[in-house]
Design a protein around this motif. Structure first.
Motif, short mmCIF file in Angstrom:
data_model
loop_
_atom_site.label_atom_id
_atom_site.label_comp_id
_atom_site.label_asym_id
_atom_site.label_seq_id
_atom_site.Cartn_x
_atom_site.Cartn_y
_atom_site.Cartn_z
N ARG A 1 -32.02 -25.88 -20.96
CA ARG A 1 -33.38 -25.98 -20.57
C ARG A 1 -33.48 -26.16 -19.05
N ARG A 2 -32.43 -26.82 -18.40
CA ARG A 2 -32.80 -27.01 -16.90
C ARG A 2 -32.59 -25.60 -16.25
N MET A 3 -32.08 -24.72 -17.09
CA MET A 3 -31.41 -23.22 -16.64
C MET A 3 -32.65 -22.46 -17.09
N GLY A 4 -33.67 -22.67 -17.62
CA GLY A 4 -34.95 -21.75 -18.16
C GLY A 4 -34.38 -21.29 -19.64
N ASP B 1 -50.05 -27.94 -10.32
CA ASP B 1 -50.81 -27.50 -11.49
C ASP B 1 -50.00 -27.77 -12.73
N ALA B 2 -48.79 -27.87 -12.47
CA ALA B 2 -47.58 -28.27 -13.87
C ALA B 2 -47.41 -29.89 -14.08
N GLY B 3 -48.29 -30.37 -13.16
CA GLY B 3 -47.90 -32.03 -13.25
C GLY B 3 -46.85 -32.68 -12.62
N HIS B 4 -46.22 -32.06 -11.72
CA HIS B 4 -45.13 -32.59 -11.01
C HIS B 4 -45.46 -32.92 -9.61
N GLN B 5 -44.67 -33.96 -8.90
CA GLN B 5 -44.79 -34.15 -7.51
C GLN B 5 -43.95 -33.35 -6.82
N HIS B 6 -44.33 -32.68 -5.80
CA HIS B 6 -43.24 -32.09 -4.87
C HIS B 6 -42.72 -32.85 -3.90
N ASP B 7 -41.50 -32.84 -3.86
CA ASP B 7 -40.71 -33.73 -3.27
C ASP B 7 -39.94 -33.05 -2.11
N ASP C 1 -36.95 -31.46 -15.17
CA ASP C 1 -36.60 -31.39 -16.62
C ASP C 1 -37.71 -31.03 -17.52
N GLU C 2 -38.57 -30.13 -17.08
CA GLU C 2 -39.72 -29.61 -17.96
C GLU C 2 -39.13 -28.48 -18.95
N ALA C 3 -39.32 -28.29 -20.16
CA ALA C 3 -39.11 -27.81 -21.15
C ALA C 3 -39.80 -26.31 -21.02
N VAL C 4 -39.60 -25.51 -19.85
CA VAL C 4 -40.08 -24.27 -19.62
C VAL C 4 -39.54 -23.22 -20.70
N ALA D 1 -41.05 -21.71 -8.46
CA ALA D 1 -41.60 -22.59 -8.78
C ALA D 1 -41.23 -22.97 -10.33
N ARG D 2 -41.45 -21.91 -11.24
CA ARG D 2 -41.02 -21.92 -12.49
C ARG D 2 -39.56 -22.63 -12.81
N ALA D 3 -38.58 -21.83 -12.06
CA ALA D 3 -37.35 -22.58 -12.17
C ALA D 3 -37.23 -23.81 -11.74
N MET D 4 -37.87 -24.45 -10.58
CA MET D 4 -37.77 -25.83 -10.12
C MET D 4 -38.26 -26.79 -11.24
N ARG D 5 -39.41 -26.21 -11.94
CA ARG D 5 -39.99 -27.25 -12.82
C ARG D 5 -38.92 -27.36 -14.00
#
Length: 409
Positions: A311-314, A17-23, A73-76, A64-68
């Motif tokens: 940003r990696r830490m939210g 949903d956030a546009g990322h591949q789950h590895d 490297d998503e700017a959450v 999942a929000r933290a994982m993004r």
């Protein structure tokens, strides 16, 4: 530490949903760096222990929000999007010594899933998240307890009152009305948490505009507010004794529901220790001295390095002044109490393995005590003669070590 079990399929859907591949393989290698201890990670399931300082990782949606941010490297944003209040919760006098903090939020447009099975699973995740927060943040529902209600079955505005133990309503899991005393002595949840109201003649109740009981915090909700697979709009109440714990719990439940498509709406709380508009969406701004960063981590960070790490830490760096960074961190990050906590996040976000290497400024070389060799030889000789070597507990006390052993030190 709380342990959660998450289906990899849920994480895959949230990442997609956030546009990322789950590895899964990368997840197993990198997620422990965020502050978790993985018990099991395979293609079907993820079982992890969450460190006590990161209650924002206790559900699939908030994890999942933290994982993004951390893995992709998503700017959450560190903010929670909220809309202005359309209703109120009035806290009446008399709750100061009963349940002083009352907070609320409304979440509309929640999409629990595409079929009954998916909706049931989403409700179970929501309920499990509540219980994990009760344990990790609420300290067994004392500091904070959470209630989630079907908004379509209740009528705003709402109010919180203190009442005697003769008040009655139909609690969740029952078919007939029960008094407060009956709930505390007969209902399973009442029996489990009656100690939280021990010695109190008055107890708290949350009511709607029709005086229907929404909740008897911190014990049980009314049965008519039960969230079902048909629910799309919810009222979230958080009550307790600790304002910070209640605010964090409210934010985290709202974050989970937002991940399910919900739109968070504030509620104006009138009276009580939590008076004001909640939830507050804006992040908290912290001052981080650059000299302290350099002293603790052994190096300085450029604005780009610091921004990427936070940003990696939210979080985010919103100002770079001469001697400080101004760092925006989410309100639900209860663990951020001091600039040192920010420095820890900076180190984790940047990577401990990339902080550089340096020789100790005051090198010290260990050496045995003068009697160490003699002690070692005596131990070896006694074992050789058939004795059994016993290592006593490191933590003990004078009574166990000496009095009970009849040994005068």
């Amino acid at each position: 530490m709380p342990t959660i079990s998450i289906e990899q399929g849920v994480l895959h859907a949230l990442m997609a949903d956030a546009g990322h591949q789950h590895d899964v393989a990368a997840l197993e290698q990198e997620l422990p760096l965020l502050g978790t201890d993985i018990d099991l990670c395979n293609e079907e399931s993820l079982d992890i222990e969450i460190f006590p300082d990161r209650p924002d990782l206790l559900s699939a949606e908030t994890l999942a929000r933290a994982m993004r941010a951390f893995l992709h490297d998503e700017a959450v944003s560190p903010a929670l999007p909220v809309s202005a209040p359309t209703t109120t919760m009035t806290v009446e006098d008399g709750l100061e010594g009963v349940r002083p903090v009352i907070l609320c939020a409304i979440v509309r447009g929640v999409n629990l899933g595409t079929d009954e099975t998916a909706k049931d699973a989403a409700i179970r995740r929501l309920m499990d998240h509540q219980e994990k927060l009760h344990f990790a943040v609420g300290r067994g529902r004392h500091r904070a307890s959470i209630g989630v209600h079907d908004l379509d079955h209740i009528t705003p505005p709402f109010r919180a009152v203190s009442t005697d133990r003769a008040a009655s309503f139909v609690p969740l899991g029952a078919e007939q009305a029960m008094t407060v005393d009956e709930i505390l002595s007969e209902h399973p949840k009442g029996v489990a948490y009656a100690h939280l109201l021990e010695g109190m003649d008055q107890v708290p109740l949350l009511l709607d505009a029709n005086n229907a009981v929404l909740s008897f915090p911190p014990i049980i909700n009314g049965t008519h507010t039960t969230v079902t697979t048909a629910t799309t709009s919810m009222l979230v109440d958080v009550t307790g004794w600790d304002l910070a714990a209640c605010e964090a719990s409210l934010h985290l439940i709202c974050l989970q529901l937002e991940a399910m498509g919900g739109r968070v709406e504030q509620v104006e709380v009138i009276g009580g220790a939590g008076q004001g508009v909640h939830p507050v969406g804006a992040p908290i701004h912290h001052q981080l001295p650059k000299d302290l960063v350099r002293n603790l981590l052994g190096r300085a960070f450029s604005i780009d390095e610091a921004t990427r790490a936070f940003r990696r830490m939210g979080g985010d760096v919103i100002e770079d002044n001469d001697g400080t960074y101004v760092v925006a961190m989410p309100r639900w990050r209860l663990d951020v109490l001091h600039p040192v906590d920010l420095i820890e996040d900076l180190a984790i976000g940047h990577g401990y393995d990339d902080l550089g290497a340096a020789a100790p400024r005051a090198p010290a070389h260990g050496q045995p005590r003068p009697d160490a060799h003699l002690r070692r030889r005596v131990r070896t000789a006694l074992v050789g003669l058939g004795c059994t070597e016993v290592q006593s507990l490191t933590l003990s006390n004078h009574d166990d070590q000496f009095t009970r052993m009849r040994w005068d030190p």
